[in-house]
Scaffold this motif. Structure first.
Motif, mmCIF file in Angstrom:
data_model
loop_
_atom_site.group_PDB
_atom_site.id
_atom_site.type_symbol
_atom_site.label_atom_id
_atom_site.label_comp_id
_atom_site.label_asym_id
_atom_site.label_seq_id
_atom_site.Cartn_x
_atom_site.Cartn_y
_atom_site.Cartn_z
ATOM 1 N N GLU A 309 64.471 45.226 32.564
ATOM 2 C CA GLU A 309 64.637 46.793 31.980
ATOM 3 C C GLU A 309 65.672 47.026 33.052
ATOM 4 N N ILE A 310 66.400 47.868 32.303
ATOM 5 C CA ILE A 310 67.810 48.275 33.369
ATOM 6 C C ILE A 310 68.132 49.034 34.298
ATOM 7 N N VAL A 311 67.501 48.749 34.857
ATOM 8 C CA VAL A 311 67.582 50.300 36.639
ATOM 9 C C VAL A 311 69.222 50.724 36.827
ATOM 10 N N GLY A 312 69.958 50.241 36.573
ATOM 11 C CA GLY A 312 71.087 50.066 37.622
ATOM 12 C C GLY A 312 71.939 49.506 37.020
ATOM 13 N N ILE A 313 73.281 49.717 36.893
ATOM 14 C CA ILE A 313 74.727 49.423 36.435
ATOM 15 C C ILE A 313 75.293 49.638 37.472
ATOM 16 N N ASP A 314 76.100 48.435 37.725
ATOM 17 C CA ASP A 314 77.441 48.387 39.184
ATOM 18 C C ASP A 314 78.643 49.273 38.412
ATOM 19 N N LEU A 324 76.439 48.471 28.057
ATOM 20 C CA LEU A 324 75.101 48.060 28.634
ATOM 21 C C LEU A 324 74.356 49.510 29.336
ATOM 22 N N HIS A 325 73.069 50.167 28.603
ATOM 23 C CA HIS A 325 72.823 51.089 29.490
ATOM 24 C C HIS A 325 71.717 51.292 30.197
ATOM 25 N N ILE A 326 71.439 52.163 31.321
ATOM 26 C CA ILE A 326 70.544 52.159 32.034
ATOM 27 C C ILE A 326 69.001 52.125 30.833
ATOM 28 N N GLY A 327 67.957 51.925 31.350
ATOM 29 C CA GLY A 327 66.869 51.945 30.149
ATOM 30 C C GLY A 327 67.509 50.613 29.021
ATOM 31 N N ASP A 328 68.156 49.940 28.918
ATOM 32 C CA ASP A 328 67.933 48.856 27.819
ATOM 33 C C ASP A 328 67.066 47.722 28.585
ATOM 34 N N TYR A 329 67.200 47.603 27.764
ATOM 35 C CA TYR A 329 65.993 45.668 27.773
ATOM 36 C C TYR A 329 65.870 44.570 27.576
ATOM 37 N N ARG A 365 64.227 52.297 19.696
ATOM 38 C CA ARG A 365 63.184 50.890 19.322
ATOM 39 C C ARG A 365 64.525 51.075 18.430
ATOM 40 N N GLU A 366 65.537 50.225 18.764
ATOM 41 C CA GLU A 366 66.744 49.129 18.055
ATOM 42 C C GLU A 366 67.127 48.195 18.893
ATOM 43 N N ALA A 367 67.116 46.780 18.033
ATOM 44 C CA ALA A 367 67.518 45.582 19.085
ATOM 45 C C ALA A 367 68.779 45.427 17.987
ATOM 46 N N LEU A 368 69.539 45.039 18.896
ATOM 47 C CA LEU A 368 70.970 45.686 19.734
ATOM 48 C C LEU A 368 71.169 44.190 19.891
#
Length: 383
Positions: A309-314, A324-329, A365-368
């Protein structure tokens, strides 16, 4: 136990002979009564003997030492102290060794302070030597001692802090003995290895043991992927090689478990599959350029969603630019599944900066699938 079993097998047939007819021709019914059969023996606690699973180990490592020993060198590093005599010192680990007298003389005549000592090995007869970054450190002067006592000044070609790999170069008066890489991917847990070094001016040091684990993470960097070598690797042997029984280098000795400061028989080596390509890159460029996404990751997210999981983005980093977004896997990179943040970091780091990768993610629930241009990894980042 083997001897005892063989003796019993001889005794049993002799016991059977006592119930046969005598030489006077007595009829069977006149023979002495046959004793009742003994009760069955209790089951043995031990399995019956079987052929060994493995052949015996080497009776001696002497041929291997003769083959590769001359390519293992000592490395000593010093730093100028610019006349500050109070700052000069000899490391405690060097006291009482041949190095102590040698470097006290250098301190008096050149105004140098000793920073450290370690080992290395020659991979090119022209004088290319592999060692650890922590051995050469911030040295002003590097001195290489060969097994015959010859001392040569060396200069740093390049080093990589994240993997603790460094390459130095000497100008030898003649081609040097050298060793070749073996493929650490072929090393199995339980294989024999011989660890070598040249510590503290004492000459060659070799120890033997086995590979007891692969892929060890000891927390030194995101790129930890050590072979655990259960062979004594002593202080001063850092930067030395570990050999397979064919005399090929399969690991760069780097760290030990040392509650007391000395060897307790557990060491760690960087496998050749990692060392060899980094050495070639350092020889070409003097440094390693690694890819970077600019994300903070966690492995402890939703257990029902694969990936990390992404919990932070520079801000302004490659991940933000890619959308990409925070919360993306992140579940895969270029189709290769990702199951830990460490795996993702290493996968991206292996990519060339400015190259494009395809990130496979789950958002809600979406695959990207999102293309991202890899950036240059900053020196002080862990992601």
């Amino acid at each position: 136990m083997a001897r005892r079993l063989s003796r019993l097998s001889v005794i049993a047939p002799l016991a059977l002979a006592c119930v046969l007819p005598s030489r006077h021709g007595a009829r069977a019914q006149d023979a002495a009564p046959v004793a009742a059969a003994p009760p069955p023996a209790a089951p043995s606690l031990f399995a019956p003997p079987v052929p060994p699973v493995v052949s015996s180990g080497p009776l001696t490592f002497a041929p291997l030492v003769r083959m590769v020993g001359a390519a293992v060198v000592n490395i000593a590093v010093t730093q100028d102290v610019h006349g500050q005599r109070n700052g000069q010192r000899v490391l405690p680990s060097v006291r009482g060794t041949p190095f102590e007298h040698k470097f006290r003389e250098r301190m008096r005549s050149h105004g140098e302070e000793m920073l450290g000592a370690g080992s290395g090995f020659v991979i090119d007869p022209d004088g290319i030597i592999v060692t650890n970054t922590h051995v050469v450190g911030d040295a002003d002067h590097i001195t290489v001692s060969l097994v015959d006592g010859t001392e040569l000044p060396a200069h740093l070609i390049g080093s990589d802090d994240l993997t603790d790999i460094a390459v130095i170069k000497v100008q030898p008066p003649h081609p040097l003995p050298f060793v070749r890489w073996g493929d650490s991917r072929l090393v199995n847990i339980g294989d024999w290895i011989m660890a070598a070094g040249n510590p503290f001016g004492l000459g060659s040091s070799v120890t033997a043991g086995i590979v007891s684990a692969r892929g060890r993470d000891i927390g030194t960097s995101p790129f930890d992927d050590f072979l655990q070598l259960d062979a004594p690797i002593n202080p001063g042997n850092s930067g030395g090689p570990s050999f397979n029984l064919s005399g090929q280098v399969v690991a760069l000795n780097t760290a030990i478990v040392s509650p007391t400061g000395g060897s307790v028989g557990i060491g760690f080596g960087i496998p050749s599959e990692i060392v060899a390509p980094i050495v070639e890159e350092l020889r070409r460029n003097g440094h390693i350029d690694r890819g970077w996404l600019g994300v903070t990751l966690t492995d402890g997210g939703d257990t029902h969603v694969p990936g990390v999981e992404i919990v932070g983005i520079d801000r302004g980093g490659p991940a933000m630019k890619a959308g990409l977004h925070i919360g993306d896997y992140i579940t895969a990179v270029n189709g290769e599944p990702i199951d830990s943040s460490r795996m993702l970091i290493r996968s991206i780091a292996a990519k060339r900066p400015a190259s494009t990768v395809m990130l496979h993610i789950r958002r809600h629930r979406e695959a990207l699938s999102i293309p991202a241009t890899v950036g240059f990894r900053p020196d002080d980042t862990d992601d």
